[in-house]
Design an enzyme around this catalytic site. Structure first.
Site, PDB file in Angstrom:
ATOM      1  N   ASP A   1      57.652  16.661   1.320  1.00 28.29           N
ATOM      2  CA  ASP A   1      59.001  16.591   1.885  1.00 28.29           C
ATOM      3  C   ASP A   1      59.299  17.934   2.547  1.00 28.29           C
ATOM      4  O   ASP A   1      58.394  18.747   2.734  1.00 28.29           O
ATOM      5  CB  ASP A   1      60.039  16.181   0.818  1.00 28.29           C
ATOM      6  N   ALA A   2      60.565  18.179   2.879  1.00 30.20           N
ATOM      7  CA  ALA A   2      60.879  19.382   3.667  1.00 30.20           C
ATOM      8  C   ALA A   2      60.850  20.663   2.836  1.00 30.20           C
ATOM      9  O   ALA A   2      60.890  21.762   3.389  1.00 30.20           O
ATOM     10  CB  ALA A   2      62.251  19.219   4.324  1.00 30.20           C
ATOM     11  N   GLY A   3      60.754  20.554   1.530  1.00 25.44           N
ATOM     12  CA  GLY A   3      60.743  21.745   0.685  1.00 25.44           C
ATOM     13  C   GLY A   3      59.339  22.302   0.487  1.00 25.44           C
ATOM     14  O   GLY A   3      58.362  21.786   1.039  1.00 25.44           O
TER      15      GLY A   3
ATOM     16  N   ARG B   1      57.809  27.634  16.461  1.00 24.81           N
ATOM     17  CA  ARG B   1      57.366  26.704  15.413  1.00 24.81           C
ATOM     18  C   ARG B   1      57.654  25.250  15.765  1.00 24.81           C
ATOM     19  O   ARG B   1      56.886  24.351  15.435  1.00 24.81           O
ATOM     20  CB  ARG B   1      58.048  27.046  14.087  1.00 24.81           C
TER      21      ARG B   1
ATOM     22  N   ASP C   1      56.515  22.493  -1.884  1.00 25.57           N
ATOM     23  CA  ASP C   1      55.925  21.872  -3.083  1.00 25.57           C
ATOM     24  C   ASP C   1      56.960  21.138  -3.940  1.00 25.57           C
ATOM     25  O   ASP C   1      56.866  21.131  -5.169  1.00 25.57           O
ATOM     26  CB  ASP C   1      55.189  22.932  -3.926  1.00 25.57           C
TER      27      ASP C   1
ATOM     28  N   ASN D   1      50.066  16.347  -0.454  1.00 26.20           N
ATOM     29  CA  ASN D   1      49.593  17.729  -0.545  1.00 26.20           C
ATOM     30  C   ASN D   1      49.204  17.991  -1.993  1.00 26.20           C
ATOM     31  O   ASN D   1      49.711  17.341  -2.908  1.00 26.20           O
ATOM     32  CB  ASN D   1      50.701  18.691  -0.110  1.00 26.20           C
ATOM     33  N   THR D   2      48.323  18.949  -2.176  1.00 29.56           N
ATOM     34  CA  THR D   2      47.926  19.317  -3.528  1.00 29.56           C
ATOM     35  C   THR D   2      48.275  20.772  -3.789  1.00 29.56           C
ATOM     36  O   THR D   2      48.079  21.634  -2.930  1.00 29.56           O
ATOM     37  CB  THR D   2      46.424  19.023  -3.765  1.00 29.56           C
ATOM     38  N   HIS D   3      48.839  21.012  -4.980  1.00 28.98           N
ATOM     39  CA  HIS D   3      49.340  22.350  -5.322  1.00 28.98           C
ATOM     40  C   HIS D   3      48.704  22.798  -6.639  1.00 28.98           C
ATOM     41  O   HIS D   3      48.687  22.023  -7.602  1.00 28.98           O
ATOM     42  CB  HIS D   3      50.866  22.290  -5.452  1.00 28.98           C
TER      43      HIS D   3
HETATM   44  C1  GRF Z   1      43.732  24.484  -3.506  1.00 30.45           C
HETATM   45  O1  GRF Z   1      43.794  25.001  -4.811  1.00 30.45           O
HETATM   46  C2  GRF Z   1      45.077  24.045  -3.023  1.00 30.45           C
HETATM   47  O2  GRF Z   1      45.858  23.477  -3.997  1.00 30.45           O
HETATM   48  C3  GRF Z   1      45.655  25.372  -2.614  1.00 30.45           C
HETATM   49  O3  GRF Z   1      44.602  26.028  -1.953  1.00 30.45           O
HETATM   50  C4  GRF Z   1      43.369  25.554  -2.500  1.00 30.45           C
HETATM   51  C5  GRF Z   1      42.556  25.038  -1.366  1.00 30.45           C
HETATM   52  O4  GRF Z   1      41.212  24.996  -1.710  1.00 30.45           O
HETATM   53  N1  GRF Z   1      46.846  25.209  -1.813  1.00 30.45           N
HETATM   54  P1  GRF Z   1      40.120  24.369  -0.721  1.00 30.45           P
HETATM   55  O5  GRF Z   1      40.336  24.946   0.658  1.00 30.45           O
HETATM   56  O6  GRF Z   1      40.275  22.885  -0.753  1.00 30.45           O
HETATM   57  O7  GRF Z   1      38.813  24.816  -1.319  1.00 30.45           O
END
Ligand code: GRF
Length: 195
Positions: A136-138, A60, A140, A102-104
């Site tokens: 960050d390192a965690g 890794r 989400d 990042n998006t969660h």
């Molecule tokens: C999103 O809902 C993101 O938050 C999650 O995976 C999905 C990715 O969707 N981690 P896409 O590949 O952008 O359609």
């Protein structure tokens, strides 16, 4: 931008960048795997693409160094992870920390990890949503840039809830990244402000 899947967030961002007043362009799209729809979206938009697979490196740490180099070569001002299914390592974070988002698909700090919509449903919450954060390192755990709520419906399953979250998530990502590019941002402890 780093992706691993369908690339609907990427497609939304690519569409937004077609407008010169948006304030940002996508300099490259990278993935940890080939054969995904997200890379097709990138190629269709003539964005440079690359694949950096963990399996091609001894461990890794070596993958983390390689990904850091290949991303760094494009000199991005901001790195956007959207559905990127690998945890970024210390080399990556030391180079791009503070400018990697990042998006969660859940309302942090609830339901971190790979199964936000599934765990939100299992818990029985009535409202979930999405969270854009600085990586960050965690898992989400980084400082929150923006969140949006989505109502959980009685007949939702994981797929239906995730789809409604994704519709909101795309808008939040495009809006927030555009404002960050145009106006900058500041971080004070956990508090992120876009002026
Ligand atoms: C999103 O809902 C993101 O938050 C999650 O995976 C999905 C990715 O969707 N981690 P896409 O590949 O952008 O359609």
């Amino acid at each position: 931008m780093l992706v691993s899947g369908a690339g609907s967030n990427l497609a939304a961002l690519l569409a937004a960048t077609a407008d010169p007043t948006y304030g940002a362009t996508v300099v490259a799209v990278g993935s940890d795997r080939d054969g995904i729809a997200a890379l097709e979206h990138a190629r269709a938009a003539d964005a440079p693409t690359f694949v950096c697979r963990t399996a091609d490196y001894a461990d890794r740490a070596a993958w983390d160094e390689a990904l850091t180099e290949v991303v760094g070569a494009f000199e991005p001002d901001l790195v956007v992870l959207a559905g990127f299914m690998k945890l970024n390592g210390p080399a990556f974070l030391s180079r791009f920390g503070g400018r990697c988002v990042n998006t969660h698909p859940a309302l942090s700090p609830s339901f971190p990890g790979m199964h936000g919509p599934r765990e939100a449903l299992a818990y029985g919450v009535k409202v979930s949503g999405c969270t854009l954060f600085l990586v960050d390192a965690g898992v989400d755990t980084g400082p929150i840039i923006a969140q949006a709520a989505v109502e959980v419906l009685d007949d939702d399953d994981e797929a239906s809830l995730h789809e409604r979250i994704k519709a909101v998530e795309r808008v939040l990502l495009v809006d927030s990244v555009g404002r960050m590019a145009r106006q900058g941002w500041s971080v004070n402890g956990r508090k992120v402000t876009i002026p």
